[in-house]
Scaffold this motif. Sequence first.
Motif, PDB file in Angstrom:
ATOM      1  N   GLU A 111       0.775  -1.275  -0.177  1.00  0.00           N
ATOM      2  CA  GLU A 111       0.076   0.196   0.061  1.00  0.00           C
ATOM      3  C   GLU A 111       0.716   1.266  -0.034  1.00  0.00           C
ATOM      4  O   GLU A 111       0.524   2.419  -0.426  1.00  0.00           O
ATOM      5  CB  GLU A 111      -0.802   0.108   1.168  1.00  0.00           C
ATOM      6  N   ASN A 112       1.891   1.326   0.813  1.00  0.00           N
ATOM      7  CA  ASN A 112       2.857   2.203   0.996  1.00  0.00           C
ATOM      8  C   ASN A 112       3.953   2.412   0.078  1.00  0.00           C
ATOM      9  O   ASN A 112       4.826   1.305  -0.109  1.00  0.00           O
ATOM     10  CB  ASN A 112       3.176   2.569   2.398  1.00  0.00           C
ATOM     11  N   TYR A 144       0.193   6.513   0.676  1.00  0.00           N
ATOM     12  CA  TYR A 144      -0.386   5.213   1.097  1.00  0.00           C
ATOM     13  C   TYR A 144      -1.550   4.557   0.586  1.00  0.00           C
ATOM     14  O   TYR A 144      -2.183   3.791   1.167  1.00  0.00           O
ATOM     15  CB  TYR A 144      -0.920   5.818   2.741  1.00  0.00           C
ATOM     16  N   SER A 148       1.229  -2.802   4.790  1.00  0.00           N
ATOM     17  CA  SER A 148       0.289  -2.289   5.540  1.00  0.00           C
ATOM     18  C   SER A 148       0.787  -2.105   7.087  1.00  0.00           C
ATOM     19  O   SER A 148       1.472  -2.975   7.678  1.00  0.00           O
ATOM     20  CB  SER A 148      -1.099  -2.672   5.428  1.00  0.00           C
ATOM     21  N   GLY A 151       2.460   1.387   8.927  1.00  0.00           N
ATOM     22  CA  GLY A 151       2.426   1.554   7.584  1.00  0.00           C
ATOM     23  C   GLY A 151       3.067   2.823   7.065  1.00  0.00           C
ATOM     24  O   GLY A 151       3.043   3.347   6.060  1.00  0.00           O
ATOM     25  N   THR A 152       3.709   3.704   8.004  1.00  0.00           N
ATOM     26  CA  THR A 152       4.385   5.031   7.436  1.00  0.00           C
ATOM     27  C   THR A 152       5.971   4.899   7.548  1.00  0.00           C
ATOM     28  O   THR A 152       6.213   3.845   7.644  1.00  0.00           O
ATOM     29  CB  THR A 152       4.132   5.795   8.698  1.00  0.00           C
TER      30      THR A 152
END
Lengths: 114, 115
Positions: free
Chosen positions: A30-31, A50, A96, B100-101
């Motif tokens: 996703e990122n 994202y 994720s 997720g970052t």
Amino acid sequence: DVKVTQSSRYLVKRTGEKVFLECVQDMDHENMFWYRQDPGLGLRLIYFSYDVKMKEKGDIPEGYSVSREKKERFSLILESASTNQTSMYLCASRGSAGTGGEQFFGPGTRLTVL
Amino acid sequence: AQSVTQLDSQVPVFEEAPVELRCNYSSSVSVYLFWYVQYPNQGLQLLLKYLSGSTLVKGINGFEAEFNKSQTSFHLRKPSVHISDTAEYFCAVSDHHQAGTALIFGKGTTLSVSS
């Protein structure tokens, strides 16, 4: 073997040109992220995404824009290249939240703006 | 805000000597920790990672790192280095609850191994 690929390893452009750097990942992540790397400054985050069509500014977004029309592809755009954008550009992707995992990096694009 | 400090910008060592590359981080929450290696003109490659569990983490190429929560450190070690270990090494941290970052990277340590 999981992969992040970048469209060019080396690129030479002239001041004022529009420059596209392409990144593709095959891990269904996703990122995705764009960094620039300069000696003594480490990695600095330019933009990240994202989700498809979503983007967030990183630490140094000025002079750059991004596009993510498909999940696997994240493009970095220099609208009007300048000499201070000469740098190594690294793309990365990450799964994720909950996967807890690392970022996977592409091989980098060394951009020279003359 | 999270941050990562790599205490040495350059570490010169002789072949077969032990080496330690130091990394300290600041975070108010639980973290994931990573070490990456970058060979000249290449992207970053994961050496090892700490997510949870045992504080001693073993990675590729004979490297290991120890997570020390009280000292907020994650130092990288190798008992005997080779010429081929010459590269730049990056420590990175991620907020445990925002997995997720983007990772936050240190500025890197250049390891130079000579014969």
